[in-house]
Scaffold this active site. Structure first.
Site, PDB file in Angstrom:
ATOM      1  N   GLU A 178      38.284  -5.898 116.505  1.00  0.00           N
ATOM      2  CA  GLU A 178      38.640  -4.451 115.950  1.00  0.00           C
ATOM      3  C   GLU A 178      38.003  -4.577 114.328  1.00  0.00           C
ATOM      4  OE1 GLU A 178      42.682  -2.181 114.071  1.00  0.00           O
ATOM      5  OE2 GLU A 178      42.998  -3.837 115.565  1.00  0.00           O
ATOM      6  N   GLU A 302      51.693   0.994 111.373  1.00  0.00           N
ATOM      7  CA  GLU A 302      50.661   1.675 112.434  1.00  0.00           C
ATOM      8  C   GLU A 302      51.112   1.325 113.742  1.00  0.00           C
ATOM      9  OE1 GLU A 302      46.522   1.554 110.080  1.00  0.00           O
ATOM     10  OE2 GLU A 302      47.146  -0.215 110.952  1.00  0.00           O
ATOM     11  N   ASP A 381      43.809   1.605 101.504  1.00  0.00           N
ATOM     12  CA  ASP A 381      43.129   0.710 102.770  1.00  0.00           C
ATOM     13  C   ASP A 381      41.611   0.648 102.402  1.00  0.00           C
ATOM     14  OD1 ASP A 381      42.717  -0.432 105.101  1.00  0.00           O
ATOM     15  OD2 ASP A 381      42.929   1.337 106.289  1.00  0.00           O
ATOM     16  N   GLU A 403      44.380  -9.605  99.598  1.00  0.00           N
ATOM     17  CA  GLU A 403      43.932  -9.390 100.777  1.00  0.00           C
ATOM     18  C   GLU A 403      42.522  -8.491 100.720  1.00  0.00           C
ATOM     19  OE1 GLU A 403      45.673  -8.240 104.671  1.00  0.00           O
ATOM     20  OE2 GLU A 403      44.105  -6.627 104.900  1.00  0.00           O
ATOM     21  N   GLU A 409      34.486  -2.120 106.738  1.00  0.00           N
ATOM     22  CA  GLU A 409      35.346  -1.049 107.032  1.00  0.00           C
ATOM     23  C   GLU A 409      35.343  -0.120 105.964  1.00  0.00           C
ATOM     24  OE1 GLU A 409      39.421   0.712 109.126  1.00  0.00           O
ATOM     25  OE2 GLU A 409      39.199  -1.362 108.573  1.00  0.00           O
ATOM     26  N   TRP A 558      48.267  10.629 107.842  1.00  0.00           N
ATOM     27  CA  TRP A 558      47.947   9.242 107.493  1.00  0.00           C
ATOM     28  C   TRP A 558      47.938   9.038 105.978  1.00  0.00           C
ATOM     29  CZ3 TRP A 558      47.800   5.528 110.893  1.00  0.00           C
ATOM     30  CH2 TRP A 558      47.603   5.690 112.171  1.00  0.00           C
TER      31      TRP A 558
END
Length: 842
Positions: A178, A302, A381, A403, A409, A558
Site C-alpha cells: 500500500e 479509516e 496526512d 511519523e 504519497e 475526508w
C-alpha cells in the site's frame, strides 16, 4: 556531536564510472577511491574483533570492514587474535569488552545506548560501541569516511538522539504494498513469507548503515493471517537475517484478530478471553523471534477495527498489547492517525485536523510505560506543507514518536524528485513554546523536553523488489537522510545530501554541485506547482493521491478541505470565528496563527478563509500568487533536465539514463500540474492572470483543432487536466487515428512536445512526422513499466504526460502528423502539440 560531513582531499575526485549499476547497493557501493602506494601504506593492515561471535553485529562489522577495504582499496585486512595494540589495525569492540581485555580506565568515553567512539590516526583505528550494535554503527561510519575519500585523523563520540529509530513497511500478505512505488514486497508473497530473503539482508544493511534499529515488516492495515504458525516461522527467518545488523523486526496487528483468526466472538480489549488470546499470541511470537521489537497498531481509523467498537478508550486498547509485551521487553507503537472520515463540510466547525488532540489529549498519563504514541508530523496526512501537529504539545506523561514519510504519497510518488529533509526540518526545528519555554519538536520526540525515556522516530518507507528500492535512484536520498536525522536531527539537510551523493554517485565536484542544486530546489518547486500557501497538495485524494484534482478536496467526508468557492478560499481554523484548531496549540503559537496579520504566507490558507483578492505579506493577491507560483515551480522543474545532462559520462549510463527519464517525465508532468491548478481556479474565480499566461498558449496546437481521421474529440474529466478541456481518442480500440495540421510558425529549429495520456491497460503507439518524415515514435508504457506510481485507467491528471523531441528543423507550411495506434483499453489519446523555440517553457 561531530557530524558526517568533512573536508575532502583531492583523492576524493573520482574518475567517471565505467560499470553500469542497478542501484541495489544503494549508498553502500564502496566504489574504488584513488589511493597510491603511499596512501595504501598509511592504512591499517589488520583487523581485530573482540567477541565477534557468529551472527553478532561485531562479526558483521568485521565482515563489512573486510569487504569495504577490498572494494574501496583492493586491500585485504588480515584478522588477528584479540589484542589491544592497534598500531596497524582496526580494533572493533564494545566498551565493556575493551575495558575488560585491555584493562583500560583512562580516556574511555561515556556513551549512550547504541553510541560509539571512533578514533582514527592513520594505521591505528579504534571503534568502540556502547553495544555491539553501536560498534557496527562505528564501523559503517569509518567506511563512510573512507568511501568519501576522507583519510583524515578523527577522534569523536556519537550518540543517538532517541532510542527508537524505526521504519514502517506497508507490505501486504499477497505481496502488494500500500502506497509503495518500488515494486512488490521483499517480505511476502501469496500469503506467506518469501523464500529468498537476500533483498531483506541488503535492506537490513542499508538500515544499519544509517543507524536504524527497528523494522515493522507489514502494513498498518494489518492482515491477521500474519499470526499463523507458518508465518511466525517465516518471521523468525526474517529476524535471523536482520539480527546480525542490529535491526529488530516488529509486526503490525489487526485489532479484531481474536475474532477473525482466533475464533472468539469478541475482540473487546477488556474481555479476559481476548487478553489471554493476545498473551498467547505474543508468547508464541517471542518463542519464534526472541528479540521482537514490538507491535505497531492502527485502530479506530479509516475503517480499521479498534476499542471504540466496545466503547473502550484508545488507552485501554493500547494497554492490552503493551501488557502482553512487557514480560518480553517489547514496545507498542500506537498510531495517533485516528479521525472521523464522515465529516460534513457544511459544518463550519468540523475539522479533521483537530482529531488527534481530541482523541488523545485527555488520555495523557493513562498509557503503559512501554506505549509510544506515533504522531504524523502534521495534523492531516503527509502534505507538502502542514503546521506541526499540536499533539506534540499536549502529551506530557506519554511517550511519543514522530511519523515521517519516505515513500512519497501525495508528494510525487518517486516519479517527481522531492528531497524531503528540508520539509522535515521545518517540523523538527519548530518551537512549540509549551509553558512559554523552548519546546522544539526534536526535543519532545527525544524525550528531553518532558522527561520521557522511550521516544523517537518512525518513517513509512515501503521499499520494494525494484533494484532501486524506491523505484528511483535519486529518491534514496530521502531514506539515507531519514536515518541520519533520526540519529542527529541537528544535522544540516544539504550536508547530509552531499554525503549521500559522494557515496552513491561519486565525488566529482560537478556531480556534487549538480545533484545538490536540483535536490535542494525540488521541494520548493513541487510545493509551488502542486499546492502552496498552506492549501495542501491539490492532488486527487479520492483516487491515486498522485496527479492534480483540486475539486476532489471538497464535498467529501475526508476533511482535507479547501472550502474554495467563487469568492474565497481556505480553512478558518481560528478560535474566534472558525473550527477552533488554533486553540490546540500553546498560547504563543495559538496567538501567532489566530490572526491573519501574524500568520506566515506559507500557511495562510491552512489557518484562514480569505478572499482570492486578499493581499499577502508579499504584496500579491492570493490568486496571483497561485498563478505565479505554479509557473515558477514548473519552470524550475524544466531546469532539472539540463542540469542532469551535464553529468553525462560522469555517471554510469544505466543510472544516468534512469534518472534522466524521471526528470524528463517530471518536467512534463509539472506543466500538467501547473495548467490544471491554474485553469481550475481561473475558471472558479474568473480573475485573470495579470501576466496573461493562464489559458494563453501561443505555441500550442490543440489536437481537436487538427484534421482528424480515425480520431474524434473527447471531453476530459476533470476538465482542467486537458488543454481546452478536450483531447482526441481513436474512434474504436482497433482503429488507427491520424491528426494533421499545417504549421504556421517561422522557419527555425524547435522542440516539439506532444501531451498525451498513458493509461493502465494498454500500450498504444504513436508516430510524429513532418512532411511524412518521422520525427519520433513512442509507446504508451510509461505507466505500466517505467513509473512506480499507482496507474490510472482514466484520462486525467494521473495519466497525462508529455514527450518532447528536441532540435527539430521546421519550415513554415510543414505538414505535422500524428498517427496513433490504440491498444487494449487505451485509445491512443492526444491532448495537444507544442512547438517551442529552444529554451522557451510552454
Amino acid at each position: 556531536m561531530v557530524q558526517f560531513g568533512f573536508a575532502f582531499s583531492l583523492l576524493g575526485l573520482l574518475l567517471p564510472l565505467a560499470a553500469a549499476e542497478d542501484g541495489f547497493a544503494g549508498w553502500l557501493r564502496f566504489a574504488p577511491v584513488p589511493c597510491d602506494s603511499s596512501c595504501l601504506q598509511g592504512l591499517p593492515s589488520h583487523l581485530t574483533l573482540f567477541n565477534g561471535t557468529e551472527g553478532s553485529p561485531i562479526e558483521t562489522a568485521g565482515a563489512e570492514l573486510n569487504s569495504g577495504f577490498q572494494s574501496i582499496f583492493s586491500k585485504d585486512l588480515a584478522t588477528t587474535q584479540s589484542r589491544c595494540d592497534t598500531s596497524s589495525s582496526v580494533l572493533v569492540a564494545t566498551l565493556e569488552e575493551f575495558r575488560h581485555k585491555c584493562n583500560a580506565t583512562i580516556g574511555i568515553p561515556e556513551l549512550d545506548q547504541d553510541g560509539f567512539c571512533l578514533r582514527s590516526a592513520g594505521k591505528s583505528v579504534q571503534i568502540l560501541g556502547q553495544s555491539e550494535r553501536g560498534a557496527l554503527y562505528g564501523a559503517y561510519e569509518y567506511l563512510s569516511l573512507l568511501a568519501q575519500g576522507n583519510f583524515s585523523h578523527v577522534a569523536y563520540t556519537s550518540n543517538p538522539h532517541a532510542p527508537i529509530r524505526w521504519v514502517n513497511q506497508w507490505d501486504n500478505m499477497d505481496g502488494s504494498i500500500e502506497r509503495g512505488f518500488g515494486g512488490s514486497s521483499i517480505f511476502f508473497k501469496n500469503g506467506r513469507v518469501v523464500e529468498d530473503l537476500a533483498p531483506v539482508k541488503q535492506y537490513a544493511r542499508l538500515l544499519a548503515s544509517t543507524r536504524i534499529n527497528g523494522l515493522i515488516v507489514n502494513n498498518v492495515n494489518a492482515n491477521a493471517t500474519l499470526l499463523s504458525s507458518e508465518n511466525m516461522k517465516g518471521l523468525a527467518r526474517i529476524a535471523d537475517v536482520c539480527r546480525p545488523y542490529g535491526v529488530q523486526i516488529g509486526v503490525s496487528l489487526n485489532f479484531a484478530s481474536p475474532e477473525t483468526l482466533g475464533g472468539l466472538d469478541t475482540f473487546d480489549p477488556l474481555n479476559a478471553n481476548v487478553v489471554a488470546w493476545w498473551n498467547n499470541i505474543t508468547n508464541s511470537l517471542y518463542d519464534h523471534v526472541p528479540d521482537l521489537a514490538g507491535y505497531l497498531v492502527k485502530a479506530d481509523s479509516e475503517g480499521q477495527p479498534g476499542p471504540n467498537t466496545y466503547n473502550r478508550t484508545l488507552s485501554q486498547g493500547a494497554n492490552l498489547f503493551a501488557r502482553a509485551l512487557q514480560p518480553h521487553g517489547g514496545i507498542l507503537m500506537y498510531r495517533a492517525f485516528v479521525y472521523d472520515s464522515n465529516l460534513n463540510e457544511s459544518d463550519w466547525k468540523a475539522d479533521r485536523a483537530k482529531a488527534a488532540v481530541q482523541y488523545f489529549k485527555d488520555l495523557d498519563g493513562e498509557f503503559e510505560e512501554n506505549v509510544v504514541v506515533q504522531i504524523k508530523y502534521g495534523p492531516i496526512d503527509f502534505q507538502v506543507r502542514e503546521p506541526v501537529s499540536p499533539l506534540f504539545a499536549n502529551l506530557f506523561q506519554t511517550n511519543t514518536a514522530i511519523e515521517l514519510q519516505v515513500s512519497q504519497e501525495y508528494l510525487g510518488q518517486q516519479n517527481h524528485l522531492v528531497y524531503l529533509p528540508p520539509l522535515w526540518k521545518t517540523i523538527l526545528d519548530f518551537d512549540l513554546r509549551v509553558d512559554h519555554k523552548p519546546s522544539r519538536v526534536r526535543d519532545i520526540i527525544s524525550g528531553e523536553r518532558f522527561n520521557r525515556t522511550l521516544s523517537g522516530w518512525a518513517a513509512v518507507v515501503n521499499v520494494g523488489t525494484n533494484t532501486t528500492w524506491l523505484g528511483s535512484h535519486i529518491a534514496m536520498s530521502n531514506l539515507y537522510a531519514y536515518g541520519r536525522l533520526a540519529w542527529s536531527p541537528e544535522d544540516d539537510s544539504e550536508r547530509i545530501l552531499q554525503d549521500w551523493i559522494r557515496l552513491t554517485f561519486g565525488s566529482h565536484p560537478q556531480i556534487i554541485n549538480t545533484i545538490t542544486n536540483i535536490s535542494m530546489a525540488s521541494w520548493p518547486a513541487y510545493e509551488n506547482y502542486s499546492g502552496n500557501l498552506g492549501i495542501q497538495t491539490l492532488t486527487d485524494i479520492l483516487y491515486t493521491h498522485y496527479g492534480p484534482n483540486p475539486a476532489s478536496q471538497d464535498n467529501n467526508g475526508w476533511g482535507q478541505w479547501t472550502r474554495a468557492d467563487h469568492e474565497s478560499v481556505g480553512m478558518d481554523r481560528t478560535v474566534g470565528n472558525g473550527t477552533g484548531y488554533t486553540g490546540q496549540y500553546p498560547t504563543e503559537i495559538a496567538q501567532r496563527y489566530e490572526y491573519l496579520n501574524s500568520t506566515p504566507d506559507d500557511l495562510v490558507l491552512w489557518f484562514h478563509h480569505v478572499p482570492w483578492t486578499h493581499r499577502l505579506h508579499s504584496g500579491k493577491t492570493v490568486i496571483q500568487h497561485f498563478y505565479d507560483a505554479h509557473y515558477a515551480g514548473a519552470e524550475t522543474a524544466q531546469t532539472f533536465i539540463t542540469q542532469w545532462k551535464s553529468l553525462n559520462y560522469l555517471i554510469d549510463k544505466e543510472r544516468y539514463d534512469a534518472v534522466l527519464d524521471r526528470l524528463i517525465y517530471q518536467a512534463g508532468h509539472s506543466i500538467v500540474w501547473r495548467d490544471a491548478i491554474n485553469n481550475f481556479y481561473y475558471n472558479l474565480t474568473d480573475i485573470p492572470d495579470q501576466k496573461r499566461r493562464v489559458g494563453h498558449h501561443p505555441w500550442r496546437i490543440e489536437a481537436e483543432s487538427m484534421t482528424l481521421h480515425g480520431y474524434k474529440p473527447y471531453t476530459v474529466s476533470p476538465f482542467e487536466t486537458a488543454s481546452n478541456v478536450t483531447a482526441i481518442v481513436t474512434t474504436s480500440n482497433s482503429t488507427t487515428g491520424t491528426a494533421q495540421t499545417t504549421l504556421n510558425f517561422p522557419t527555425g529549429t524547435y522542440d516539439i512536445g506532444v501531451n498525451y495520456y498513458d493509461l493502465y491497460g494498454g500500450e498504444s503507439r504513436w508516430t510524429l512526422s513532418l512532411n511524412d518524415k518521422v520525427v519520433g515514435e513512442w509507446v504508451g508504457n510509461f505507466r505500466n513499466h517505467s513509473l512506480g506510481n499507482s496507474a490510472s485507467i482514466y484520462m486525467d491528471g494521473h495519466s497525462a504526460t508529455r514527450i518532447t523531441f528536441q532540435g527539430v528543423k521546421v519550415q513554415k507550411g510543414d505538414e505535422l502528423k500524428i498517427v496513433g495506434q490504440p491498444d487494449g483499453v487505451e485509445p491512443a489519446p492526444v491532448d495537444y502539440v507544442v512547438v517551442l523555440p529552444a529554451g522557451l517553457v510552454d
